[in-house]
Design a protein around this motif. Sequence first.
Motif, PDB file in Angstrom:
ATOM      1  N   ARG A  58       0.815  -1.213   0.000  1.00 27.36           N
ATOM      2  CA  ARG A  58       0.000   0.000   0.000  1.00 27.36           C
ATOM      3  C   ARG A  58       0.855   1.272   0.000  1.00 27.36           C
ATOM      4  N   GLY A  59       2.124   1.143  -0.293  1.00 27.70           N
ATOM      5  CA  GLY A  59       3.018   2.296  -0.351  1.00 27.70           C
ATOM      6  C   GLY A  59       3.606   2.640   1.001  1.00 27.70           C
ATOM      7  N   PHE A  60       2.769   2.958   1.956  1.00 27.89           N
ATOM      8  CA  PHE A  60       3.224   3.328   3.300  1.00 27.89           C
ATOM      9  C   PHE A  60       3.062   2.186   4.292  1.00 27.89           C
ATOM     10  N   MET A  61       2.387   1.114   3.844  1.00 33.30           N
ATOM     11  CA  MET A  61       2.179  -0.053   4.704  1.00 33.30           C
ATOM     12  C   MET A  61       1.954  -1.271   3.815  1.00 33.30           C
ATOM     13  N   GLY A 100     -18.182 -12.999   7.820  1.00 29.82           N
ATOM     14  CA  GLY A 100     -18.121 -12.309   6.536  1.00 29.82           C
ATOM     15  C   GLY A 100     -17.573 -10.894   6.584  1.00 29.82           C
ATOM     16  N   LEU A 101     -17.145 -10.422   7.759  1.00 33.14           N
ATOM     17  CA  LEU A 101     -16.551  -9.089   7.864  1.00 33.14           C
ATOM     18  C   LEU A 101     -15.121  -9.142   7.356  1.00 33.14           C
ATOM     19  N   LEU A 102     -14.767  -8.211   6.477  1.00 27.87           N
ATOM     20  CA  LEU A 102     -13.411  -8.170   5.947  1.00 27.87           C
ATOM     21  C   LEU A 102     -12.471  -7.612   7.021  1.00 27.87           C
ATOM     22  N   ILE A 103     -11.418  -8.352   7.303  1.00 29.32           N
ATOM     23  CA  ILE A 103     -10.409  -7.982   8.294  1.00 29.32           C
ATOM     24  C   ILE A 103      -9.115  -7.696   7.550  1.00 29.32           C
ATOM     25  N   GLU A 104      -8.417  -6.655   7.962  1.00 25.48           N
ATOM     26  CA  GLU A 104      -7.112  -6.327   7.393  1.00 25.48           C
ATOM     27  C   GLU A 104      -6.070  -6.391   8.490  1.00 25.48           C
ATOM     28  N   LEU A 105      -4.964  -7.059   8.214  1.00 20.00           N
ATOM     29  CA  LEU A 105      -3.786  -6.978   9.068  1.00 20.00           C
ATOM     30  C   LEU A 105      -2.839  -6.028   8.361  1.00 20.00           C
ATOM     31  N   ALA A 106      -2.392  -4.999   9.057  1.00 24.32           N
ATOM     32  CA  ALA A 106      -1.561  -3.961   8.447  1.00 24.32           C
ATOM     33  C   ALA A 106      -0.309  -3.744   9.279  1.00 24.32           C
ATOM     34  N   THR A 107       0.782  -3.470   8.571  1.00 21.91           N
ATOM     35  CA  THR A 107       2.028  -3.129   9.244  1.00 21.91           C
ATOM     36  C   THR A 107       2.662  -1.956   8.499  1.00 21.91           C
ATOM     37  N   TYR A 108       3.021  -0.933   9.247  1.00 26.95           N
ATOM     38  CA  TYR A 108       3.649   0.241   8.642  1.00 26.95           C
ATOM     39  C   TYR A 108       5.038  -0.097   8.115  1.00 26.95           C
ATOM     40  N   LYS A 109       5.475   0.656   7.115  1.00 24.20           N
ATOM     41  CA  LYS A 109       6.823   0.514   6.581  1.00 24.20           C
ATOM     42  C   LYS A 109       7.795   1.472   7.260  1.00 24.20           C
ATOM     43  N   PHE A 110       7.338   2.198   8.268  1.00 24.44           N
ATOM     44  CA  PHE A 110       8.187   3.210   8.902  1.00 24.44           C
ATOM     45  C   PHE A 110       7.877   3.316  10.384  1.00 24.44           C
ATOM     46  N   PHE A 111       8.846   3.835  11.109  1.00 18.92           N
ATOM     47  CA  PHE A 111       8.664   4.214  12.506  1.00 18.92           C
ATOM     48  C   PHE A 111       8.737   5.729  12.562  1.00 18.92           C
ATOM     49  N   PRO A 112       7.756   6.387  13.168  1.00 18.44           N
ATOM     50  CA  PRO A 112       7.851   7.845  13.264  1.00 18.44           C
ATOM     51  C   PRO A 112       8.932   8.254  14.275  1.00 18.44           C
ATOM     52  N   PRO A 113       9.462   9.462  14.121  1.00 21.69           N
ATOM     53  CA  PRO A 113      10.409   9.954  15.127  1.00 21.69           C
ATOM     54  C   PRO A 113       9.741  10.011  16.511  1.00 21.69           C
ATOM     55  N   GLU A 114      10.537   9.947  17.537  1.00 20.64           N
ATOM     56  CA  GLU A 114      10.034  10.010  18.908  1.00 20.64           C
ATOM     57  C   GLU A 114       9.131  11.225  19.085  1.00 20.64           C
ATOM     58  N   GLY A 115       7.961  11.013  19.673  1.00 18.30           N
ATOM     59  CA  GLY A 115       7.025  12.104  19.946  1.00 18.30           C
ATOM     60  C   GLY A 115       6.177  12.518  18.759  1.00 18.30           C
ATOM     61  N   VAL A 116       6.270  11.806  17.651  1.00 14.98           N
ATOM     62  CA  VAL A 116       5.519  12.110  16.434  1.00 14.98           C
ATOM     63  C   VAL A 116       4.632  10.914  16.123  1.00 14.98           C
ATOM     64  N   SER A 117       3.393  11.157  15.726  1.00 17.58           N
ATOM     65  CA  SER A 117       2.481  10.057  15.402  1.00 17.58           C
ATOM     66  C   SER A 117       2.654   9.599  13.962  1.00 17.58           C
ATOM     67  N   HIS A 118       2.153   8.416  13.683  1.00 17.34           N
ATOM     68  CA  HIS A 118       2.129   7.935  12.298  1.00 17.34           C
ATOM     69  C   HIS A 118       1.336   8.899  11.424  1.00 17.34           C
ATOM     70  N   ALA A 138       4.697   6.777  -1.310  1.00 18.26           N
ATOM     71  CA  ALA A 138       5.679   5.704  -1.452  1.00 18.26           C
ATOM     72  C   ALA A 138       6.752   5.883  -0.376  1.00 18.26           C
ATOM     73  N   GLU A 139       7.656   4.943  -0.298  1.00 16.40           N
ATOM     74  CA  GLU A 139       8.673   4.969   0.748  1.00 16.40           C
ATOM     75  C   GLU A 139       9.562   6.212   0.670  1.00 16.40           C
ATOM     76  N   ALA A 140       9.835   6.712  -0.523  1.00 15.63           N
ATOM     77  CA  ALA A 140      10.651   7.924  -0.659  1.00 15.63           C
ATOM     78  C   ALA A 140       9.962   9.118   0.003  1.00 15.63           C
ATOM     79  N   HIS A 141       8.648   9.205  -0.123  1.00 16.24           N
ATOM     80  CA  HIS A 141       7.904  10.299   0.519  1.00 16.24           C
ATOM     81  C   HIS A 141       7.987  10.185   2.038  1.00 16.24           C
ATOM     82  N   LEU A 142       7.894   8.945   2.538  1.00 19.64           N
ATOM     83  CA  LEU A 142       7.980   8.724   3.986  1.00 19.64           C
ATOM     84  C   LEU A 142       9.354   9.125   4.511  1.00 19.64           C
TER      85      LEU A 142
END
Length: 193
Positions: A113-116, A126-144, A164-168
């Motif tokens: 998904r570009g960022f995850m 029948g509920l669609l479930i998504e497992l997601a993992t970010y491709k980045f860790f935010p700096p300390e004190g900053v949210s995703h 994309a990862e370059a933007h992150l």
Amino acid sequence: MQKLQVQGLHHVTLVGADRQTSIDFWEGVLGMPFVFEQPNLDVEAESHLYFDPGDGRLITVFTREDRKPDTRRTSTDVGAVHHVAFWVSRATFSQAVKRLDERGIGHSGIKDRGFMDSIYFKDPLGLLIELATYKFFPPEGVSHGEVLLEAHKIRVARGDHHIAEAHLADAIEDIVRRRRESLSDDRLPKNPY
């Protein structure tokens, strides 16, 4: 007129089938501890099960023993919930396909998904479930969310289709430069070699 400013998601309540189906899925597949149960205070014939997804919030399920699982995809009509996404560690995500396959649970495979990265599958109702993992860790004190907002601005300014990862990486660099002081007069990229 003032806003009703929210400060986070408190809980999500789903309509379940029988009690054991909910426990087997939410705790037995997704690992959410079953933390308490009480009657549905609005419908006495229903039970209200509470599961801890790990972030201080709750997933709750209304159950009745006379309801049976129906695995057909839940509605995707306007106003319906399309899917519920859960954050997992990169280590857990790397095992997700294998662990779903071991249970015979059909899934989408890994989606970039570009960022995850994401994997989609249906719960027993029948509920669609998504497992997601970010491709980045935010700096300390900053949210995703703050990193994603900054990455979005960079993406739009560059005319790119999606984050994309370059933007992150560039967003994190910009955030660190703004939030952390330096004794250097010139903080531009250098090549010391």
